[in-house]
Design a protein around this motif. Structure first.
Motif, short mmCIF file in Angstrom:
data_model
loop_
_atom_site.label_atom_id
_atom_site.label_comp_id
_atom_site.label_asym_id
_atom_site.label_seq_id
_atom_site.Cartn_x
_atom_site.Cartn_y
_atom_site.Cartn_z
N CYS A 116 37.74 55.03 36.53
CA CYS A 116 36.58 54.15 36.39
C CYS A 116 36.40 53.34 37.67
O CYS A 116 37.37 53.01 38.36
N ARG A 117 35.17 53.07 37.99
CA ARG A 117 34.83 52.30 39.18
C ARG A 117 35.02 50.81 38.89
O ARG A 117 34.63 50.31 37.82
N LEU A 118 35.60 50.09 39.84
CA LEU A 118 35.82 48.65 39.69
C LEU A 118 34.90 47.90 40.63
O LEU A 118 34.77 48.25 41.80
N SER A 119 34.29 46.85 40.12
CA SER A 119 33.46 45.99 40.96
C SER A 119 34.35 45.05 41.75
O SER A 119 35.33 44.52 41.25
N TYR A 120 34.00 44.82 43.02
CA TYR A 120 34.77 43.89 43.83
C TYR A 120 34.59 42.45 43.35
O TYR A 120 35.37 41.57 43.69
N THR A 121 33.56 42.19 42.56
CA THR A 121 33.34 40.84 42.05
C THR A 121 33.86 40.70 40.63
O THR A 121 33.69 39.66 40.02
N MET A 122 34.49 41.75 40.10
CA MET A 122 34.97 41.69 38.73
C MET A 122 36.05 40.63 38.58
O MET A 122 36.11 39.89 37.61
N GLU A 123 36.95 40.58 39.53
CA GLU A 123 37.97 39.56 39.50
C GLU A 123 38.32 39.20 40.94
O GLU A 123 38.16 40.00 41.85
N LYS A 124 38.76 38.02 41.15
CA LYS A 124 39.12 37.59 42.49
C LYS A 124 40.33 36.68 42.40
O LYS A 124 40.70 36.18 41.34
N GLN A 125 40.95 36.46 43.55
CA GLN A 125 42.12 35.60 43.59
C GLN A 125 41.70 34.18 43.90
O GLN A 125 40.83 33.95 44.75
N SER A 126 42.31 33.23 43.20
CA SER A 126 42.06 31.81 43.44
C SER A 126 43.37 31.13 43.79
O SER A 126 44.45 31.57 43.37
N THR A 127 43.28 30.06 44.55
CA THR A 127 44.45 29.28 44.94
C THR A 127 44.31 27.87 44.39
O THR A 127 43.25 27.24 44.51
N SER A 128 45.37 27.36 43.79
CA SER A 128 45.32 26.02 43.21
C SER A 128 45.23 24.97 44.31
O SER A 128 45.88 25.08 45.36
#
Length: 261
Positions: A120-132
Protein backbone atom coordinates in the motif's frame (compact mmCIF):
# COMPACT_ATOMS: atom_id res chain seq x y z
CA UNK A 1 7.70 -22.48 -13.62
CA UNK A 2 5.53 -20.84 -10.92
CA UNK A 3 2.68 -23.06 -9.74
CA UNK A 4 -0.06 -22.65 -7.12
CA UNK A 5 -1.00 -25.16 -4.43
CA UNK A 6 -4.00 -24.93 -2.09
CA UNK A 7 -3.57 -25.70 1.62
CA UNK A 8 -6.33 -27.11 3.79
CA UNK A 9 -5.56 -25.75 7.25
CA UNK A 10 -7.90 -23.09 8.68
CA UNK A 11 -5.98 -19.93 7.87
CA UNK A 12 -6.56 -16.34 6.77
CA UNK A 13 -7.55 -16.24 3.11
CA UNK A 14 -4.17 -14.77 2.11
CA UNK A 15 -2.40 -17.87 3.44
CA UNK A 16 -4.53 -20.51 1.70
CA UNK A 17 -2.61 -20.54 -1.58
CA UNK A 18 1.12 -21.10 -2.04
CA UNK A 19 2.89 -19.71 -5.09
CA UNK A 20 5.80 -22.09 -5.70
CA UNK A 21 8.86 -20.81 -7.57
CA UNK A 22 11.04 -23.67 -8.81
CA UNK A 23 14.55 -23.53 -10.24
CA UNK A 24 16.27 -25.75 -12.80
CA UNK A 25 18.67 -28.17 -11.14
CA UNK A 26 22.08 -26.78 -10.36
CA UNK A 27 21.07 -23.11 -10.61
CA UNK A 28 21.21 -21.07 -7.41
CA UNK A 29 20.54 -17.44 -6.55
CA UNK A 30 17.91 -17.08 -9.25
CA UNK A 31 15.41 -14.37 -8.44
CA UNK A 32 11.66 -14.36 -9.02
CA UNK A 33 10.19 -10.87 -8.89
CA UNK A 34 6.86 -9.11 -8.79
CA UNK A 35 6.90 -5.76 -10.60
CA UNK A 36 4.81 -3.03 -8.94
CA UNK A 37 3.93 0.11 -10.88
CA UNK A 38 3.96 3.33 -8.85
CA UNK A 39 1.54 5.06 -11.23
CA UNK A 40 4.08 7.21 -13.02
CA UNK A 41 5.56 8.80 -9.89
CA UNK A 42 8.93 8.29 -8.24
CA UNK A 43 10.14 8.69 -4.64
CA UNK A 44 6.99 6.97 -3.39
CA UNK A 45 6.84 5.55 0.13
CA UNK A 46 5.16 2.16 0.43
CA UNK A 47 4.39 -0.37 3.12
CA UNK A 48 5.02 -3.92 1.93
CA UNK A 49 4.14 -7.15 3.70
CA UNK A 50 5.22 -10.56 2.37
CA UNK A 51 3.36 -13.58 3.78
CA UNK A 52 4.58 -17.17 3.83
CA UNK A 53 2.94 -20.41 4.95
CA UNK A 54 4.77 -23.64 4.12
CA UNK A 55 2.32 -26.16 5.58
CA UNK A 56 4.37 -29.08 4.18
CA UNK A 57 2.70 -28.60 0.78
CA UNK A 58 5.31 -30.76 -1.00
CA UNK A 59 5.47 -33.44 1.73
CA UNK A 60 9.24 -33.60 2.34
CA UNK A 61 8.85 -31.91 5.79
CA UNK A 62 11.69 -29.54 4.92
CA UNK A 63 10.67 -25.88 5.38
CA UNK A 64 12.79 -23.88 2.93
CA UNK A 65 14.81 -20.75 3.57
CA UNK A 66 15.56 -18.11 0.95
CA UNK A 67 16.17 -14.39 0.48
CA UNK A 68 13.64 -11.58 0.18
CA UNK A 69 14.66 -8.47 -1.75
CA UNK A 70 13.55 -4.99 -2.82
CA UNK A 71 14.98 -4.41 -6.28
CA UNK A 72 18.69 -5.23 -5.74
CA UNK A 73 18.50 -4.48 -2.00
CA UNK A 74 18.36 -7.23 0.59
CA UNK A 75 15.15 -7.09 2.65
CA UNK A 76 15.75 -10.15 4.82
CA UNK A 77 16.32 -13.87 5.04
CA UNK A 78 13.06 -15.83 5.12
CA UNK A 79 13.03 -18.76 7.56
CA UNK A 80 9.80 -20.70 7.18
CA UNK A 81 8.42 -23.22 9.65
CA UNK A 82 6.52 -26.44 9.15
CA UNK A 83 3.08 -25.34 10.33
CA UNK A 84 3.05 -21.64 11.28
CA UNK A 85 2.58 -18.57 9.05
CA UNK A 86 5.38 -16.01 8.98
CA UNK A 87 5.49 -12.55 7.46
CA UNK A 88 7.99 -9.80 6.84
CA UNK A 89 7.10 -6.14 6.50
CA UNK A 90 8.97 -2.95 5.73
CA UNK A 91 8.47 0.70 4.80
CA UNK A 92 10.41 1.37 1.61
CA UNK A 93 10.98 4.46 -0.53
CA UNK A 94 10.70 3.62 -4.24
CA UNK A 95 13.06 5.92 -6.10
CA UNK A 96 11.81 5.02 -9.59
CA UNK A 97 8.40 4.70 -11.24
CA UNK A 98 8.23 1.02 -10.33
CA UNK A 99 9.77 -1.43 -7.88
CA UNK A 100 10.41 -5.15 -7.78
CA UNK A 101 9.89 -7.37 -4.76
CA UNK A 102 11.82 -10.60 -5.21
CA UNK A 103 12.48 -13.95 -3.60
CA UNK A 104 15.77 -15.69 -4.40
CA UNK A 105 17.02 -19.21 -3.92
CA UNK A 106 20.13 -19.33 -1.74
CA UNK A 107 20.48 -23.08 -1.15
CA UNK A 108 20.22 -25.92 -3.67
CA UNK A 109 17.00 -27.89 -3.44
CA UNK A 110 15.13 -25.19 -1.52
CA UNK A 111 12.62 -23.52 -3.81
CA UNK A 112 11.32 -20.06 -2.85
CA UNK A 113 7.57 -19.60 -2.50
CA UNK A 114 5.15 -16.91 -1.34
CA UNK A 115 1.60 -17.05 -0.06
CA UNK A 116 0.59 -13.40 -0.42
CA UNK A 117 2.14 -10.00 -1.08
CA UNK A 118 0.42 -6.85 0.22
CA UNK A 119 1.54 -3.37 -0.83
CA UNK A 120 0.00 0.00 0.00
CA UNK A 121 1.12 3.53 -0.74
CA UNK A 122 1.89 5.74 2.26
CA UNK A 123 1.36 9.48 2.31
CA UNK A 124 4.33 11.52 3.52
CA UNK A 125 1.87 13.62 5.52
CA UNK A 126 0.19 10.61 7.12
CA UNK A 127 2.44 10.77 10.12
CA UNK A 128 5.41 12.86 11.10
CA UNK A 129 7.93 13.07 13.88
CA UNK A 130 7.55 15.67 16.61
CA UNK A 131 10.01 16.78 19.28
CA UNK A 132 8.92 17.77 22.78
CA UNK A 133 9.62 21.36 23.79
CA UNK A 134 9.41 20.49 27.51
CA UNK A 135 12.71 21.32 29.31
CA UNK A 136 12.48 17.90 30.98
CA UNK A 137 10.04 14.99 31.05
CA UNK A 138 9.36 13.30 34.36
CA UNK A 139 9.04 9.58 33.74
CA UNK A 140 8.24 8.46 37.29
CA UNK A 141 4.55 8.88 36.56
CA UNK A 142 4.85 5.64 34.56
CA UNK A 143 5.43 2.51 36.62
CA UNK A 144 8.46 1.23 34.71
CA UNK A 145 9.89 4.71 33.94
CA UNK A 146 10.68 4.72 30.19
CA UNK A 147 13.94 6.53 29.30
CA UNK A 148 13.48 10.28 29.01
CA UNK A 149 15.38 10.34 25.71
CA UNK A 150 12.71 8.03 24.23
CA UNK A 151 9.91 10.31 25.40
CA UNK A 152 11.44 13.35 23.72
CA UNK A 153 10.36 12.09 20.28
CA UNK A 154 6.90 11.13 19.01
CA UNK A 155 4.97 10.38 15.85
CA UNK A 156 1.75 12.21 15.20
CA UNK A 157 -0.93 11.96 12.53
CA UNK A 158 -4.65 12.21 11.97
CA UNK A 159 -5.01 8.42 12.03
CA UNK A 160 -2.19 6.44 13.66
CA UNK A 161 -2.42 2.73 12.85
CA UNK A 162 -0.23 -0.13 14.05
CA UNK A 163 -0.33 -3.88 14.57
CA UNK A 164 1.66 -6.51 16.43
CA UNK A 165 3.59 -9.02 14.32
CA UNK A 166 3.29 -12.65 15.32
CA UNK A 167 3.88 -16.06 13.82
CA UNK A 168 0.65 -17.69 15.00
CA UNK A 169 -2.97 -17.11 14.00
CA UNK A 170 -3.97 -15.86 17.47
CA UNK A 171 -1.73 -15.03 20.41
CA UNK A 172 -1.97 -13.38 23.82
CA UNK A 173 -0.14 -10.11 24.48
CA UNK A 174 0.59 -7.46 27.07
CA UNK A 175 0.79 -4.01 25.46
CA UNK A 176 1.93 -0.71 26.98
CA UNK A 177 1.64 2.66 25.22
CA UNK A 178 3.43 5.81 26.39
CA UNK A 179 2.26 9.38 25.80
CA UNK A 180 3.45 12.87 26.65
CA UNK A 181 2.31 16.23 25.32
CA UNK A 182 5.02 17.49 22.99
CA UNK A 183 4.17 21.18 23.31
CA UNK A 184 2.55 23.39 25.91
CA UNK A 185 -0.99 24.07 24.69
CA UNK A 186 -3.46 26.75 25.67
CA UNK A 187 -6.51 25.20 27.37
CA UNK A 188 -8.58 28.09 26.08
CA UNK A 189 -8.47 26.99 22.45
CA UNK A 190 -6.46 23.78 22.07
CA UNK A 191 -7.37 20.30 23.26
CA UNK A 192 -5.43 17.08 22.82
CA UNK A 193 -7.37 13.87 23.37
CA UNK A 194 -7.85 10.64 21.46
CA UNK A 195 -9.10 7.07 21.78
CA UNK A 196 -7.56 3.64 21.25
CA UNK A 197 -9.42 1.09 19.11
CA UNK A 198 -8.75 -2.57 18.34
CA UNK A 199 -10.22 -2.92 14.87
CA UNK A 200 -13.69 -1.43 15.54
CA UNK A 201 -13.71 -2.18 19.27
CA UNK A 202 -13.11 0.74 21.63
CA UNK A 203 -10.35 -0.16 24.10
CA UNK A 204 -9.94 3.14 25.97
CA UNK A 205 -12.04 3.44 29.11
CA UNK A 206 -11.72 7.23 28.81
CA UNK A 207 -10.09 9.66 26.35
CA UNK A 208 -6.28 9.72 26.40
CA UNK A 209 -5.03 13.23 27.23
CA UNK A 210 -1.20 13.31 27.34
CA UNK A 211 0.34 15.42 30.14
CA UNK A 212 2.97 18.05 29.42
CA UNK A 213 6.35 17.39 31.01
CA UNK A 214 5.43 13.92 32.32
CA UNK A 215 4.34 10.51 31.04
CA UNK A 216 1.01 8.75 30.73
CA UNK A 217 1.10 4.97 30.36
CA UNK A 218 -1.90 3.08 28.91
CA UNK A 219 -1.90 -0.68 29.56
CA UNK A 220 -3.77 -3.43 27.76
CA UNK A 221 -2.96 -6.77 29.35
CA UNK A 222 -3.62 -10.43 28.69
CA UNK A 223 -5.78 -10.16 25.57
CA UNK A 224 -5.84 -12.06 22.30
CA UNK A 225 -4.92 -10.61 18.92
CA UNK A 226 -4.35 -12.04 15.44
CA UNK A 227 -1.80 -11.21 12.75
CA UNK A 228 -4.40 -9.05 10.99
CA UNK A 229 -5.58 -7.20 14.13
CA UNK A 230 -5.06 -3.46 13.72
CA UNK A 231 -4.98 -0.77 16.40
CA UNK A 232 -5.96 2.85 15.82
CA UNK A 233 -5.43 6.10 17.71
CA UNK A 234 -8.23 8.46 16.67
CA UNK A 235 -8.88 12.00 17.86
CA UNK A 236 -12.06 12.66 19.81
CA UNK A 237 -14.70 14.93 18.31
CA UNK A 238 -13.64 17.89 20.46
CA UNK A 239 -9.88 17.46 19.99
CA UNK A 240 -8.13 20.18 17.98
CA UNK A 241 -4.84 18.26 17.71
CA UNK A 242 -3.89 14.94 16.11
CA UNK A 243 -3.07 11.81 18.13
CA UNK A 244 0.53 11.24 19.12
CA UNK A 245 2.52 8.23 20.31
CA UNK A 246 5.96 8.26 21.90
CA UNK A 247 6.71 4.61 22.61
CA UNK A 248 5.18 1.15 22.78
CA UNK A 249 6.11 -2.14 24.39
CA UNK A 250 4.44 -5.44 23.51
CA UNK A 251 5.06 -8.90 24.93
CA UNK A 252 3.75 -12.15 23.51
CA UNK A 253 2.50 -14.67 26.05
CA UNK A 254 4.18 -18.06 25.85
CA UNK A 255 2.42 -21.32 26.56
CA UNK A 256 4.90 -22.17 29.31
CA UNK A 257 6.81 -25.40 29.77
CA UNK A 258 5.31 -28.86 29.96
CA UNK A 259 4.59 -29.75 33.58
CA UNK A 260 6.32 -33.08 32.96
CA UNK A 261 9.66 -31.32 32.35
Amino acid sequence: MPTSVNVSKQLPLAMKTVRILTNPKGITWKKYCCSIDMGGTDWTRILARANFYYGNYDRPVNPPSFSLMFDANNWGDVETTLDEPVFYEAIYVVKAKSTHICVAQTEPGMSPFISALEVCRLSYTMEKQSTSDAPSIGTRTAYNEPPEVVMQKAITGNNLTFWLPGNTSRFGVYMYLYFSEVTSVSPAWERWSFLLYEDRLLMSRKPISPPYGSVLKVSQTDFLVANDTKFYLLATADSTLHPTLHAMEAYMLSKGTDRRD
